[in-house]
Motif scaffolding. Sequence first.
Motif, mmCIF file in Angstrom:
data_model
loop_
_atom_site.group_PDB
_atom_site.id
_atom_site.type_symbol
_atom_site.label_atom_id
_atom_site.label_comp_id
_atom_site.label_asym_id
_atom_site.label_seq_id
_atom_site.Cartn_x
_atom_site.Cartn_y
_atom_site.Cartn_z
ATOM 1 N N SER B 135 57.541 -56.597 -3.126
ATOM 2 C CA SER B 135 56.792 -55.587 -2.381
ATOM 3 C C SER B 135 56.848 -54.237 -3.091
ATOM 4 O O SER B 135 57.917 -53.744 -3.436
ATOM 5 N N GLY B 136 55.689 -53.673 -3.342
ATOM 6 C CA GLY B 136 55.622 -52.371 -3.997
ATOM 7 C C GLY B 136 55.730 -52.443 -5.508
ATOM 8 O O GLY B 136 55.726 -51.423 -6.170
ATOM 9 N N ALA B 137 55.852 -53.658 -6.039
ATOM 10 C CA ALA B 137 55.976 -53.774 -7.500
ATOM 11 C C ALA B 137 55.084 -54.903 -8.014
ATOM 12 O O ALA B 137 55.479 -55.704 -8.853
ATOM 13 N N THR B 138 53.887 -54.963 -7.490
ATOM 14 C CA THR B 138 52.977 -56.061 -7.831
ATOM 15 C C THR B 138 52.668 -56.112 -9.318
ATOM 16 O O THR B 138 52.679 -57.184 -9.928
ATOM 17 N N TYR B 139 52.395 -54.954 -9.915
ATOM 18 C CA TYR B 139 52.015 -54.947 -11.336
ATOM 19 C C TYR B 139 53.180 -55.401 -12.212
ATOM 20 O O TYR B 139 52.991 -56.140 -13.171
ATOM 21 N N SER B 140 54.385 -54.940 -11.890
ATOM 22 C CA SER B 140 55.555 -55.350 -12.669
ATOM 23 C C SER B 140 55.807 -56.838 -12.481
ATOM 24 O O SER B 140 56.163 -57.547 -13.434
ATOM 25 N N THR B 141 55.636 -57.324 -11.254
ATOM 26 C CA THR B 141 55.855 -58.753 -10.993
ATOM 27 C C THR B 141 54.876 -59.598 -11.799
ATOM 28 O O THR B 141 55.247 -60.607 -12.400
ATOM 29 N N GLU B 142 53.601 -59.166 -11.800
ATOM 30 C CA GLU B 142 52.572 -59.907 -12.550
ATOM 31 C C GLU B 142 52.939 -59.979 -14.030
ATOM 32 O O GLU B 142 52.835 -61.024 -14.657
#
Lengths: 279, 158
Positions: B135-142
């Motif tokens: 949550s809140g880190a979608t780009y990093s997770t991707e």
Amino acid sequence: MTLNQWIRSPKGYVTAALSACLLFASLGSGEAKGIGNAIAAVGLAVLADLVLRRLTRKKPVPPDGAAITGLIIALVLSTTASWAVTAVTAVLAIGSKHFLTYKNKPVFNPAAFGLLLSIILFGTGQSWWGAFGDLPAWTVIVLLAGGYAVTDRVNKYPQVFAFFGTYFVLLLLMGLNGTGDAADALRPPFINAALFFGLFMLTDPPTSPAKPKEQVVFGVVAAGAGALVYALFGGLMYLFIGLLLGNLYHWRKARLKVTGVRKENPSFGKTGKGTLGER
Amino acid sequence: MAKMNKKWVVLCSAALAAVYTAGYAATETEASLQQPAAQQIQPSPQAQGSPSAGSGSTAGKSTKAGSIRHTYKDGTFTGMGSNRRGSIQVAVTIKNDKITDVEISRFAMHYSESDVVGLPGEVLQKQSAGVANVSGATYSTEAFRGAVQQALDQARNA
């Protein structure tokens, strides 16, 4: 004030431009979640503004400024953020508008303050999706058209040019020198963020100066501080920190002016004539 | 306060565009090295990944002839995941078809690394790149997910 008159007012221009950004970005990204977040942010911001105005016994005025703050926050926070976090961020921003004040005016740009708090408190991902950071490059024309219309209406060209002039020169120097990550800052989505920020947030009339000379200094301070923070730390908070430092400079300048006037004229403000509130 | 003359608005805008263009051109090489193209948000493994050349690595070591054929080679493999907000490089260690270690070897996102610090553990637990969105880190997770997948693709036996 009729609707037609309001549309032609500075707040009307900003609201229209931001609403167009919301619609355009939603259509471009093909998802409606951002619109839902915007409704939540605007709704809660307006409600918070009405409640806080009543609690602080301020004169009731239309909450259009709060709606603008909510819109900006929704357009900056990622559409993947929950509507609740977006709405709470908007409420925090409105809180700063009512409690961090000087002469009944907010010291800090409410949206920038709320967004900075949101990163610190909730670790929110800020995508600046409303600045078309993930859309094709040509869409920046839409952003510039809306931004120029707003800048012209609020009479902030000196500030906007000083800001972008300083910012781009510093990034150019960083690029030539190989320090920091100037390449990213000059490309989407970061350049879109800077344009949105400079044209729609920096130009906020209550938290930025009116006189051209002061506008230029304000723009230089905000851009210089922001670029320095970016060069040293990178990240996403640099634009907000630059603006908040610019706000502090503006607040300090206003205080010094009042102090100076009081020293020259001890009766200043006592008779009710010539006070800042009447300007 | 008088409005700024339109002529000056055009001149100042042109000057800004010139400085911006100069900065863009000056950082072109840096950008081509650091900022992959937009279509590389979910990177092609053949285009980006490379076996690690780190010391002590057994990268690229295939199972011996005659033994059971493994899906993955043993060793440490690196993968890169990137999007418009930065990139993440990971080093994935595999032994006997099992992911034994995942390390974020380079974090160049514009977000905080602390957002994704728990993801290597999740990969070990799930034994796959399919980590849940933080949550809140979608780009990093991707980017992390893409990096691990790329490393696994590099490790996969042909």
